[in-house]
Write a protein that holds these residues in place. Sequence first.
Motif, PDB file in Angstrom:
ATOM      1  N   MET A 253       0.296   0.593  -2.509  1.00 56.92           N
ATOM      2  CA  MET A 253       0.202   1.960  -2.280  1.00 56.92           C
ATOM      3  C   MET A 253      -1.227   2.220  -2.129  1.00 56.92           C
ATOM      4  O   MET A 253      -2.261   1.552  -2.825  1.00 56.92           O
ATOM      5  N   ILE A 255      -3.594   6.055  -2.236  1.00 55.92           N
ATOM      6  CA  ILE A 255      -3.527   7.478  -2.405  1.00 55.92           C
ATOM      7  C   ILE A 255      -4.698   8.120  -2.199  1.00 55.92           C
ATOM      8  O   ILE A 255      -5.817   7.739  -2.794  1.00 55.92           O
ATOM      9  N   ALA A 261      -0.898   9.528   1.125  1.00 57.12           N
ATOM     10  CA  ALA A 261      -0.430   8.247   0.624  1.00 57.12           C
ATOM     11  C   ALA A 261      -0.021   7.074   1.942  1.00 57.12           C
ATOM     12  O   ALA A 261       0.704   7.589   2.655  1.00 57.12           O
ATOM     13  N   THR A 263       2.112   3.282   1.980  1.00 62.86           N
ATOM     14  CA  THR A 263       2.867   2.306   1.355  1.00 62.86           C
ATOM     15  C   THR A 263       3.603   1.506   2.437  1.00 62.86           C
ATOM     16  O   THR A 263       3.319   1.597   3.869  1.00 62.86           O
ATOM     17  N   PHE A 297       3.352   9.601  -5.789  1.00 60.77           N
ATOM     18  CA  PHE A 297       2.635   8.432  -5.917  1.00 60.77           C
ATOM     19  C   PHE A 297       1.586   8.247  -6.926  1.00 60.77           C
ATOM     20  O   PHE A 297       1.067   7.202  -7.295  1.00 60.77           O
ATOM     21  N   PRO A 339       9.892   9.496  -2.816  1.00 66.30           N
ATOM     22  CA  PRO A 339       9.090   8.351  -3.148  1.00 66.30           C
ATOM     23  C   PRO A 339       9.717   7.891  -4.652  1.00 66.30           C
ATOM     24  O   PRO A 339       9.895   8.596  -5.491  1.00 66.30           O
ATOM     25  N   THR A 341       9.890   4.521  -7.934  1.00 65.66           N
ATOM     26  CA  THR A 341       9.315   3.139  -8.291  1.00 65.66           C
ATOM     27  C   THR A 341      10.544   2.377  -8.888  1.00 65.66           C
ATOM     28  O   THR A 341      11.554   3.136  -9.551  1.00 65.66           O
ATOM     29  N   CYS A 461       7.684  -0.169  -5.299  1.00 65.86           N
ATOM     30  CA  CYS A 461       7.909   1.098  -4.821  1.00 65.86           C
ATOM     31  C   CYS A 461       8.249   1.241  -3.541  1.00 65.86           C
ATOM     32  O   CYS A 461       8.406   0.282  -2.593  1.00 65.86           O
TER      33      CYS A 461
END
Length: 514
Positions: A253, A255, A261, A263, A297, A339, A341, A461
């Motif tokens: 990731m 940010i 962001a 990913t 994120f 999003p 994790t 993630c």
Amino acid sequence: MKNFFNFIFSRIFFIFCMVLSQLLFLTVFLVYFNRYFIYLYSLNLIVGMIFTFMIINDNINPAFKITWILISIALPFLGGVIYLTFGEKRLLKSVKKRLYSFSIKFKDSMDLSKDYDIENLNDSDMNVYRQAKYINSVTGSPIFFNTKTKYFSSGEASFEEYLEDLKTAERFIFMEYYIFSEGAFLESILEIFKEKVKNGVDVRILLDDIGSILTLSNRKIEEIRSFGIKVVEFNPIKGIILPKHNNRTHRKMTIIDGKIAYTGGINIADEYINVIEKYGYWKDSVLRLEGHAVWQFINMFISLWDYSTGENTDISSLYGKNEHESSSKINEEDGVVIPFTETPVQESMSENMYLNMIRRANRYIYITTPYLIITWEMEKALISAAKMGVDVRIITPHIPDKRYVHLLTRSFYKNLVDNGVKIYEFEKGFIHAKNCICDDEFVVIGSINLDYRSLYLHFECAVWTYGAPIVKDVKEDFELTLKESLRITPDWIKSRSLLTRVLQSLLKLFAPLM
């Protein structure tokens, strides 16, 4: 000669020496006490039985218990140590407690209004609500309505826009990746970071110690720090192998100012943007997000950053809420974005999420994954879907990065293909994209592999979306990739040599270690 001395004085050589010394000590101990063989053998049996009972009563996937019991019986003492190191999750209680406290802090700091309430989906399709509700219940990730998503079908396709976005940073840039590798990709980023730091931008890098240990030297890390960039190695190994070292951050990731962001599957290394070739063409995926969902994120990154540094970051100061306007109305153009994790301190949310998607699929489900080392439940769900008429297709690499893992991946082909699942191998090279698309409605993109380590041991993630415009882009990319892939047929499977089949059967026993 220079490379030799660099290796001798590197940290990995030191760790290698430390681990070797521990193995030598164990060997000498066993040889010296050989005269007490009967006593040691009896002790081994007792220890093996103790670990067997522990494994039977442990809260892990039943399919994996067989592997650990076999190891424990075959190597009673050593097998127990291996289990505690590579299979036991309860040793992370302290981590779980700290991460739980972080999640409470994040929930309070975001001050979520009904605009992000999962119950707003109650009037939508119940299938959508159930899937979103599950992710929200396990991870605490809210739903976001006002986030624009953009899909890139390769690392190099995203590269220029990624660099341009980095140049727009005014407040902070946070990066967390499993692999940072010295090369053109990293240097391009560092050139931007040098200027940003001079202008007061807070630049933080969280890298995995194991993932980057062979690709980023200590000298390079210190050089990066000399620019004013904060660099932290997650879960560093000091020489003694401990259970916690098995839990890595495999997340990817970036940010930027809480507004943008990135990913997906790519790490910060040249092969991911095909500047160099390692295993043929490197096929990957990148997802760019802009809007409210970027806040989640921030939560993911700061949780491991504060855990690793002992800091207590003021999360609310990073959101930049004044720059966003909340809306409780679902924007049909942007869709719903969550999003989330995956962590080794909770149930395997990702596996259950995939199972939910597979079981609720009506027309098709397409998956790309570099590794296909799946549980019994996942295998049966894929087969059941195929037998019900769902078009189930999976693309894996044809050129492997790890031969033994590729051999294990192929061991799952026969039962899937025999029962209607369509398997393909990307012939041009290595496919590293971790994508799942279902029924022109749902898309999941992130860092999660379909293997034991990603689903049970790593921090990962991903982004779950419904009704987002990237659906057509991901589907189009999948269909184009199919044209460059080899269909696995029953005849292809039968053509395997006897030795290959035996090796695959043996490797399958040790799938939880892969």
